[in-house]
Design a protein around this motif. Structure first.
Motif, PDB file in Angstrom:
ATOM      1  N   ASN A   1      -7.330   2.317  -3.548  1.00  0.00           N
ATOM      2  CA  ASN A   1      -6.256   3.284  -3.236  1.00  0.00           C
ATOM      3  C   ASN A   1      -5.751   4.022  -4.473  1.00  0.00           C
ATOM      4  O   ASN A   1      -4.587   4.417  -4.545  1.00  0.00           O
ATOM      5  CB  ASN A   1      -5.080   2.582  -2.552  1.00  0.00           C
ATOM      6  CG  ASN A   1      -5.435   2.053  -1.180  1.00  0.00           C
ATOM      7  OD1 ASN A   1      -6.076   2.737  -0.377  1.00  0.00           O
ATOM      8  ND2 ASN A   1      -5.044   0.816  -0.901  1.00  0.00           N
TER       9      ASN A   1
ATOM     10  N   LYS B   1       2.258   1.738  -3.402  1.00  0.00           N
ATOM     11  CA  LYS B   1       1.190   2.270  -4.253  1.00  0.00           C
ATOM     12  C   LYS B   1       1.050   3.772  -4.052  1.00  0.00           C
ATOM     13  O   LYS B   1       0.894   4.537  -5.017  1.00  0.00           O
ATOM     14  CB  LYS B   1      -0.129   1.568  -3.897  1.00  0.00           C
ATOM     15  CG  LYS B   1      -1.371   2.128  -4.585  1.00  0.00           C
ATOM     16  CD  LYS B   1      -1.390   1.837  -6.057  1.00  0.00           C
ATOM     17  CE  LYS B   1      -2.730   2.223  -6.672  1.00  0.00           C
ATOM     18  NZ  LYS B   1      -2.764   1.990  -8.131  1.00  0.00           N
TER      19      LYS B   1
ATOM     20  N   VAL C   1       0.840  -1.203   0.000  1.00  0.00           N
ATOM     21  CA  VAL C   1       0.000   0.000   0.000  1.00  0.00           C
ATOM     22  C   VAL C   1       0.875   1.253   0.000  1.00  0.00           C
ATOM     23  O   VAL C   1       0.576   2.229  -0.694  1.00  0.00           O
ATOM     24  CB  VAL C   1      -0.936   0.002   1.227  1.00  0.00           C
ATOM     25  CG1 VAL C   1      -1.802   1.268   1.228  1.00  0.00           C
ATOM     26  CG2 VAL C   1      -1.819  -1.230   1.221  1.00  0.00           C
TER      27      VAL C   1
ATOM     28  N   TYR D   1      -1.135   8.339   3.153  1.00  0.00           N
ATOM     29  CA  TYR D   1      -0.776   7.109   3.863  1.00  0.00           C
ATOM     30  C   TYR D   1      -0.219   7.433   5.245  1.00  0.00           C
ATOM     31  O   TYR D   1      -0.474   6.712   6.210  1.00  0.00           O
ATOM     32  CB  TYR D   1       0.252   6.325   3.052  1.00  0.00           C
ATOM     33  CG  TYR D   1       0.517   4.946   3.592  1.00  0.00           C
ATOM     34  CD1 TYR D   1      -0.467   3.960   3.552  1.00  0.00           C
ATOM     35  CD2 TYR D   1       1.741   4.625   4.148  1.00  0.00           C
ATOM     36  CE1 TYR D   1      -0.233   2.692   4.063  1.00  0.00           C
ATOM     37  CE2 TYR D   1       1.993   3.362   4.658  1.00  0.00           C
ATOM     38  CZ  TYR D   1       1.007   2.401   4.618  1.00  0.00           C
ATOM     39  OH  TYR D   1       1.240   1.146   5.125  1.00  0.00           O
TER      40      TYR D   1
END
Length: 297
Positions: A246, A68, A65, A254
């Motif tokens: 996302n 990303k 994540v 984040y």
């Protein structure tokens, strides 16, 4: 005695820069040092902090994540640089032309979006790029026989909305920077070029662009930082920090998710340190390649 000390030519310069030094130390150096220390700890509100060494950074490198979010921020930065440097420069040149009419009107029109709250702007663009047929963008597409597009549910179309918002808000600001740079270029250079038979394109490429280099580098530097640090625009466009798959998550988003939403402050601090490192590396690299660190002979 004190008055004589303050009015001393040796002391006076330090008195003038003292407020800046204090603000810099208190609001930048101290928070940065604290964040760096926190990044090596596991910190959660209501619990005692514990030292974990490089565990937070090791976890980041394998966090899909986070990667990303880094990719999204990098793509957004590149796209905004491709739009918010050439077009504001072109508009500045056009408005600075002595034959341009209504230049004050155009300056105000371009700069007005920057005065709008990003929260309001993000909400408006969310409604504009909504997936309903009545939304503005889909209404325009309907005129060309194109069905409703779910802009905020796709990676590419989501970036179209994000970059559109950035272009609307910041084109006027960057244009004013370039206008200030154009004011420092003597008219005699253009007059001499006209006498030599230079075309408008040649004047732009041989005079305007080279002499606008310091301004361009400044705009490039702040745009790199702004692109990597973008957060509120994405949060407002998707009405929260949880975009589909996302697609709109940024590095700062984040950081917010880990530090505020999940109460994982140590891990969030590591995200912030990595963001600072990425920004510094990119900016220092482009400044080095642009020759800003070379001494003038």
């Amino acid at each position: 005695m004190i008055k004589k000390f303050l009015y001393s030519q040796k002391v006076a310069p330090y008195v003038f820069v003292l407020p800046f030094i204090l603000v810099f130390l208190f609001f930048w150096v101290y928070p940065l040092g604290s964040s760096f220390g926190m990044s090596f700890q596991k910190i959660q509100l209501g619990q005692e902090a514990s030292w974990v060494g490089f565990s937070n950074y090791e976890k980041l490198m394998g966090d899909g994540v986070f990667l990303k979010a880094v990719t999204n921020s990098a793509v957004y930065m590149v796209l905004t640089l491709a739009v918010l440097i050439p077009f504001p420069m072109l508009f500045a040149v056009l408005i600075n032309n002595k034959f341009m009419w209504g230049r004050d009107f155009f300056k105000s029109s371009f700069f007005f979006p920057a005065l709008t709250s990003v929260v309001v702007a993000g909400t408006i663009f969310r409604l504009m790029f909504g997936e309903m047929e009545g939304s503005l963008i889909n209404s325009v597409l309907a005129w060309f026989g194109i069905g409703p597009v779910k802009f905020l549910k796709g990676q590419v179309t989501g970036f179209v909305a994000l970059v559109s918002l950035a272009t609307w808000r910041w084109t006027g600001v960057n244009m004013l920077y370039f206008l200030a740079g154009l004011k420092n270029i003597p008219d005699e250079y253009y007059e001499a070029a006209s006498i030599d038979g230079a075309s408008s394109l040649q004047k732009f490429t041989r005079i305007t662009m080279p002499l606008l280099k310091p301004t361009t580098i400044y705009v490039l530097t702040i745009s790199i930082y702004a692109g990597l640090a973008m957060f509120i625009e994405s949060m407002m466009l998707w009405n929260g920090n949880n975009s589909p798959k996302n697609i709109g998550l940024t590095i700062v988003g984040y950081l917010y998710r880990q530090g505020i939403e999940k109460n994982n402050l140590g891990y969030a601090a590591a995200v912030g340190i990595v963001l600072l490192a990425i920004t510094m590396i990119i900016n220092l690299t482009q400044l080095a390649f642009s020759g800003m660190f070379k001494k003038e002979e």
